[in-house]
Design an enzyme around this catalytic site. Structure first.
Site, mmCIF file in Angstrom:
data_model
loop_
_atom_site.group_PDB
_atom_site.id
_atom_site.type_symbol
_atom_site.label_atom_id
_atom_site.label_comp_id
_atom_site.label_asym_id
_atom_site.label_seq_id
_atom_site.Cartn_x
_atom_site.Cartn_y
_atom_site.Cartn_z
ATOM 1 N N CYS A 2 0.855 -1.189 0.000
ATOM 2 C CA CYS A 2 0.000 0.000 0.000
ATOM 3 C C CYS A 2 0.891 1.240 0.000
ATOM 4 O O CYS A 2 2.091 1.149 0.132
ATOM 5 C CB CYS A 2 -0.873 0.042 1.241
ATOM 6 N N ARG A 27 1.960 1.649 -7.871
ATOM 7 C CA ARG A 27 2.023 0.452 -7.033
ATOM 8 C C ARG A 27 0.751 -0.379 -7.187
ATOM 9 O O ARG A 27 0.724 -1.520 -6.766
ATOM 10 C CB ARG A 27 2.179 0.853 -5.559
ATOM 11 N N TRP A 75 -3.800 -1.774 -0.823
ATOM 12 C CA TRP A 75 -3.701 -3.046 -1.547
ATOM 13 C C TRP A 75 -4.151 -4.073 -0.527
ATOM 14 O O TRP A 75 -3.407 -4.444 0.381
ATOM 15 C CB TRP A 75 -2.259 -3.270 -1.996
ATOM 16 N N ASN A 101 0.437 0.202 6.501
ATOM 17 C CA ASN A 101 0.851 -0.838 5.539
ATOM 18 C C ASN A 101 1.374 -2.016 6.346
ATOM 19 O O ASN A 101 2.010 -1.821 7.376
ATOM 20 C CB ASN A 101 2.001 -0.338 4.658
ATOM 21 N N GLY A 102 1.171 -3.221 5.839
ATOM 22 C CA GLY A 102 1.692 -4.399 6.539
ATOM 23 C C GLY A 102 0.562 -5.222 7.125
ATOM 24 O O GLY A 102 -0.613 -5.008 6.813
ATOM 25 N N GLU A 485 8.473 -22.811 -17.440
ATOM 26 C CA GLU A 485 8.333 -21.412 -17.043
ATOM 27 C C GLU A 485 9.562 -20.600 -17.502
ATOM 28 O O GLU A 485 9.427 -19.459 -17.947
ATOM 29 C CB GLU A 485 8.126 -21.327 -15.523
ATOM 30 N N LYS A 489 9.364 -17.351 -19.943
ATOM 31 C CA LYS A 489 9.909 -16.028 -19.605
ATOM 32 C C LYS A 489 10.755 -15.495 -20.758
ATOM 33 O O LYS A 489 10.672 -14.329 -21.114
ATOM 34 C CB LYS A 489 10.782 -16.079 -18.346
ATOM 35 N N GLU A 492 8.539 -14.516 -23.776
ATOM 36 C CA GLU A 492 7.699 -13.335 -23.529
ATOM 37 C C GLU A 492 8.460 -12.033 -23.706
ATOM 38 O O GLU A 492 7.947 -11.092 -24.285
ATOM 39 C CB GLU A 492 7.163 -13.366 -22.083
ATOM 40 N N HIS A 508 13.470 -37.946 -27.701
ATOM 41 C CA HIS A 508 12.371 -38.393 -28.568
ATOM 42 C C HIS A 508 11.964 -37.312 -29.570
ATOM 43 O O HIS A 508 10.827 -37.284 -30.010
ATOM 44 C CB HIS A 508 11.173 -38.818 -27.713
ATOM 45 N N LYS A 607 -0.966 -7.698 -19.192
ATOM 46 C CA LYS A 607 -0.776 -8.224 -17.843
ATOM 47 C C LYS A 607 -1.945 -9.111 -17.440
ATOM 48 O O LYS A 607 -1.768 -10.140 -16.808
ATOM 49 C CB LYS A 607 -0.614 -7.054 -16.859
HETATM 50 C C1 G6P Z 1 -1.324 -13.193 -19.181
HETATM 51 C C2 G6P Z 1 -0.001 -12.718 -18.650
HETATM 52 C C3 G6P Z 1 0.780 -13.883 -18.054
HETATM 53 C C4 G6P Z 1 -0.053 -14.580 -16.987
HETATM 54 C C5 G6P Z 1 -1.407 -15.029 -17.552
HETATM 55 C C6 G6P Z 1 -2.337 -15.490 -16.456
HETATM 56 O O1 G6P Z 1 -1.127 -13.969 -20.295
HETATM 57 O O2 G6P Z 1 0.760 -12.104 -19.667
HETATM 58 O O3 G6P Z 1 1.971 -13.404 -17.448
HETATM 59 O O4 G6P Z 1 0.658 -15.691 -16.493
HETATM 60 O O5 G6P Z 1 -2.058 -13.935 -18.193
HETATM 61 O O6 G6P Z 1 -2.641 -14.391 -15.641
HETATM 62 P P1 G6P Z 1 -3.273 -14.514 -14.205
HETATM 63 O O7 G6P Z 1 -3.496 -13.097 -13.765
HETATM 64 O O8 G6P Z 1 -4.549 -15.282 -14.329
HETATM 65 O O9 G6P Z 1 -2.277 -15.243 -13.362
#
Ligand code: G6P
Length: 612
Positions: A2, A27, A75, A101-102, A485, A489, A492, A508, A607
């Site tokens: 927050c 934030r 938040w 905050n916290g 993953e 990354k 992306e 394979h 996002k």
């Molecule tokens: C989008 C983002 C990814 C994320 C996915 C799921 O594709 O670019 O980074 O993993 O959505 O998002 P969520 O908010 O459901 O974890």
């Protein structure tokens, strides 16, 4: 997480507070509020769910007049993000106004004590409990400074806070433990904030509070003390950086900042939820479904992107430690393939945002078929968090970089906690192992930090491979989803084609791709699969592929097989995916920056994808 602002001086505080809250906007927040003491020594306040720009027009500028005030962007952690739970919070007598905050971990115990003393509560928050606790001591000691000190000596948890008091209207009290707080010294005025972003356009002279300290701020000066009442003398520092840099906390990108936050964020996920001695896990949000989880015959985990990868790690955890058959489904596929789900099934939805359309649709489908739905979500009060039968928040804080990093490791930690909770109750994890895992948890933030400290080592490797056209990521067991993953990354943010595979599966098919231009990242910790992984590495080496390994610090042998070794500390298998993913985050980050890519906002990605 927050944001906090405060002002004491000669100017009207409202615009300064609103401007400060806007500067903390990056934030992410869910509600906003301000309390101001006017010239007649009365406190007026306004708070509301929403973003500052949406709520701003509703601030009553005539009423919120005064030269002392505090403000907050929230938040949510305890209690959903609504008007009532927004800060500032006051005691039931409206003497104390507090922004915080916290997390106050022992707030339920304190609340019970205060209820016996006759205090009443109107919100679901831990902060309201603290406001009432301060008022409780104020009534005994008649001093806001002493009241705050005594209250803080009673609470467990973390705080950055700013507090004003109707009966002592000439001061702001601030305090910090585990949540940043600072104040800027202007001419006859002091500006408080959790983040220099809200101070820098008023003054560059700033004093940072340290953990366990409080400060009493007046128009004409200030005093810093420890919460044990010892005096502290500290000079102001000059802030040298610009606004943009501060918002990223001095980091070049949000993604890098978020990677580096992981010692704290992972700790926030387990904080107050596990007994380190016994391994007993308590996830309050899952109380209502705990029985069902423990007796589950089948668990289905679903999510998209990074969240789906977290689900795959969860499958390994739940099957290995709880012996519950677990399946992982892409949320986008789930409802279109007529899934066989019945009322005894548990469906776990993983989502950072809690708003992803495919994951929401999967939740609805599971509910329609009568399953019990559980959310593992970051954004408090988001749609999935509200609509599941039960859930647990990961407490990663706002994640702004599009490529998910800290949310992933916090999702893994949440899944580990659920696994430990079920395993303990089902007796599928021996007590000795459970205690080993629980005690290792305490070392985890430090181990993550040790990886972060070596991040500059990655730049050299990134330069070497920045022009590669393909990458392979290979791992076994728990680390196979980590390989997926890692590959995601890289794709992306650097737009390099990358694939993750179970290491043994490589022969394979993908092995046909190997030549001297193919970098292959092996996740090779010293676990039960180590010897097999070494054989897989040999297979790549024989075909002249370039080998980058993620290996434990004490593994000397690995150098003989690798072109580059990235070191991670050894840990218990259930936490290994958390540590092993961090080098992969750095690797993709530094390759992307070496290619001058827009790391925080990669092309074509969003996002949160709220369309199917
Ligand atoms: C989008 C983002 C990814 C994320 C996915 C799921 O594709 O670019 O980074 O993993 O959505 O998002 P969520 O908010 O459901 O974890």
């Amino acid at each position: 997480m927050c944001g906090i602002v405060g002002y004491i001086g000669k100017r009207n505080s409202l615009n300064i507070l609103i401007d400060g809250l806007k500067r903390l906007e990056y934030r992410g927040y869910d509600s906003v509020g301000i309390a101001v003491i006017n010239d007649e020594n009365n406190t007026n306040f306004f708070k509301k769910a929403g973003k500052v720009k949406d709520v701003e027009e509703e601030f009553d500028r005539e009423i919120l007049q005064g030269s002392i005030g505090i403000g907050h962007t929230r938040w949510a952690t305890h209690g959903e993000p609504n008007d009532n739970n927004a800060h500032p919070h006051s005691d039931d007598n409206r003497n104390i106004y507090l922004v915080h905050n916290g997390i106050i971990e022992n707030y339920t115990t304190i609340k019970k004590k205060l209820i016996i003393e006759g205090f009443t509560f109107s919100t679901d928050t831990d902060t309201e409990v603290l406001a009432n606790l301060i008022e409780y001591y104020f009534r005994i000691k008649n001093s806001i400074e002493i009241a705050v000190r005594l209250a803080l000596n009673e609470v467990e948890g973390t705080y950055g806070l700013a507090c004003i008091c109707n009966k002592e209207p000439d001061k702001i009290i601030i305090a910090r433990l585990g949540s940043p707080l600072m104040f800027g010294l202007g001419k006859d005025e002091i500006i408080v904030s959790s983040d220099a972003a809200a101070i820098i356009n008023h003054t560059k002279n700033v004093i940072y509070l340290e953990d366990g300290e409080m400060a009493i701020l007046r128009r004409d000066g200030f005093q810093i003390k420890t919460i044990q009442d010892e005096d502290i003398f500290r000079e102001a520092q000059k802030i040298e950086f610009n606004l943009e840099e501060i918002e990223k906390g001095g980091f070049e990108h949000f993604m890098l900042k978020e990677i580096c936050e992981q010692p704290d964020t992972v700790q926030n996920t387990y904080r107050g939820r596990i007994n380190f001695e016994t391994g007993l896990v308590k996830l309050g949000g899952l109380d209502s479904v705990a029985e069902k989880l423990i007796n589950a015959k089948r668990i289905i985990i679903t999510g998209c992107g990074t969240a789906w990868h977290a689900g795959l790690v969860g499958e390994y955890m739940l099957e290995q430690y709880c012996r519950i058959p677990t399946e992982v489904e892409y949320a986008s596929e789930f409802r279109y393939r007529n899934p066989i789900i019945n009322q005894e099934d548990i469906v776990i939805l993983i989502s950072q945002s809690g708003e992803t359309a495919d994951t929401r649709a999967a939740m609805k489908e599971a509910q329609k078929l009568g399953a019990t739905t559980i959310g593992i979500v970051n954004v408090v009060g988001s749609t999935i968090a509200r609509e599941v039968d039960a859930g647990t928040y990961i407490h990663a804080g706002p994640e702004i970089g599009v490529a998910s990093t800290k949310a992933f490791t916090c999702q893994l930690m949440s899944l580990a906690l659920i696994t430990l909770m079920i395993g303990k109750n089902k007796n599928t994890i021996p007590d000795s192992e459970l205690m080993k895992i629980a005690s290792e948890l305490k070392n985890l933030p430090e181990k993550i930090q040790s990886i972060i400290e070596k991040r500059n080592d990655y730049k050299f490797i990134a330069d070497e491979f920045k022009d590669s056209r393909n990458f392979l990521y290979l791992g076994r067991g728990f680390n196979f989803p980590v390989a997926l993953e890692g590959a995601l990354k890289l794709k992306e943010i650097s737009y390099i084609h990358a694939e993750g595979y179970p290491a043994a599966e490589m022969k394979h098919g993908p092995i046909a791709l190997i030549d001297e231009n193919m970098p292959v990242v092996f996740i090779a910790p010293k676990d039960s699969t180590y010897d097999k992984i070494i054989s897989n590495i040999e297979e790549i080496k024989a075909r002249r592929g370039k080998i980058i390994t993620i290996a434990n610090e004490d593994d000397d042998e690995i150098k003989n097989y690798s072109d580059y070794v990235l070191r991670v500390p050894k840990t218990v298998p259930i936490f290994a995916p958390i540590l092993n993913s961090i080098p992969l985050q750095f690797l993709s980050y530094y390759i992307a920056t070496a290619r001058n890519c827009n790391v925080d906002q990669p092309r074509n990605l969003a996002k949160s994808v709220t369309v199917e």
